[in-house]
Design a protein around this motif. Structure first.
Motif, PDB file in Angstrom:
ATOM      1  N   ASP A 171       0.858  -1.175   0.000  1.00 17.21           N
ATOM      2  CA  ASP A 171       0.000   0.000   0.000  1.00 17.21           C
ATOM      3  C   ASP A 171       0.900   1.232   0.000  1.00 17.21           C
ATOM      4  N   GLN A 193       1.713   2.094   6.745  1.00 18.27           N
ATOM      5  CA  GLN A 193       0.804   1.206   7.469  1.00 18.27           C
ATOM      6  C   GLN A 193       1.355   0.976   8.865  1.00 18.27           C
ATOM      7  N   GLN A 202      -2.461  -3.851   2.401  1.00 20.32           N
ATOM      8  CA  GLN A 202      -3.539  -2.957   2.003  1.00 20.32           C
ATOM      9  C   GLN A 202      -4.237  -2.450   3.262  1.00 20.32           C
ATOM     10  N   GLY A 203      -4.235  -1.126   3.406  1.00 20.91           N
ATOM     11  CA  GLY A 203      -4.964  -0.516   4.506  1.00 20.91           C
ATOM     12  C   GLY A 203      -6.444  -0.509   4.184  1.00 20.91           C
ATOM     13  N   VAL A 204      -7.250  -1.047   5.083  1.00 21.50           N
ATOM     14  CA  VAL A 204      -8.701  -1.103   4.904  1.00 21.50           C
ATOM     15  C   VAL A 204      -9.342  -0.577   6.183  1.00 21.50           C
ATOM     16  N   ASP A 205      -9.952   0.607   6.081  1.00 19.61           N
ATOM     17  CA  ASP A 205     -10.556   1.260   7.244  1.00 19.61           C
ATOM     18  C   ASP A 205      -9.525   1.373   8.369  1.00 19.61           C
ATOM     19  N   ASP A 206      -9.792   0.740   9.511  1.00 18.32           N
ATOM     20  CA  ASP A 206      -8.874   0.862  10.641  1.00 18.32           C
ATOM     21  C   ASP A 206      -8.036  -0.404  10.855  1.00 18.32           C
ATOM     22  N   GLU A 207      -7.799  -1.149   9.773  1.00 16.54           N
ATOM     23  CA  GLU A 207      -6.954  -2.338   9.862  1.00 16.54           C
ATOM     24  C   GLU A 207      -6.072  -2.442   8.631  1.00 16.54           C
TER      25      GLU A 207
END
Length: 121
Positions: A66, A70, A105-110
Motif C-alpha cells: 500500500d 501502514q 492494504q490498509g482497509v478502514d482501521d486495519e
C-alpha cells in the motif's frame, strides 16, 4: 583497480551486516518492549533482510505494498518473529524457482497483509 574492487566489496559487506543488526535488534530487546506503533512495511523489510541468504537465485520477491504508511499498535519483536517465520515457510514452499509476493492494504482501521508464493498449495 583490485584495491578499489576489494574496498567496494568490504563496504557492501559492512552495509549488509549493519542491516542484519538493525533487523535483529527488535528481537534482542523483546522482553523490554512496550506496545508501540509498528511500521509494517519496515518490519517486513527487516524480515526479508534476515532471510536474504535463504532466497534462491531463481526466486523473485515482489512487493505490492500500500502506498500509504501502514502503522499498527503492537510489539515490534513479536511481529518481526511472525514475519520471519511466515516468510521462511513461504520460501521453503517455493523451492529453487518461483515468486514470493508481499502485499499490504490498509482497509478502514486495519491492515491486510498477504504473503503469496508459487509453491504447491
Amino acid at each position: 583497480a583490485q584495491v578499489s574492487a576489494l574496498l567496494d566489496e568490504v563496504s557492501t559487506g559492512a552495509e549488509y551486516l549493519s542491516s542484519i543488526v538493525s533487523g535483529v535488534r527488535p528481537l534482542a530487546y523483546s522482553a523490554d518492549q512496550a506496545l508501540t506503533d509498528v511500521d509494517l512495511h519496515a518490519s517486513l523489510e527487516q524480515a526479508l533482510v534476515l532471510l536474504r541468504h535463504k532466497v534462491p537465485p531463481g526466486v523473485r520477491v515482489v512487493r505490492d505494498l500500500d502506498p500509504a504508511p501502514q502503522l499498527v499498535q503492537g510489539w515490534a519483536a513479536d511481529l518481526a518473529m511472525v514475519w520471519t517465520n511466515l516468510l521462511d515457510n513461504a520460501l521453503a514452499a517455493i523451492g529453487p524457482e518461483g515468486v514470493l509476493t508481499l502485499r499490504t492494504q490498509g482497509v478502514d482501521d486495519e491492515v491486510v497483509v498477504d504473503v503469496e508464493n508459487t509453491g504447491p498449495p
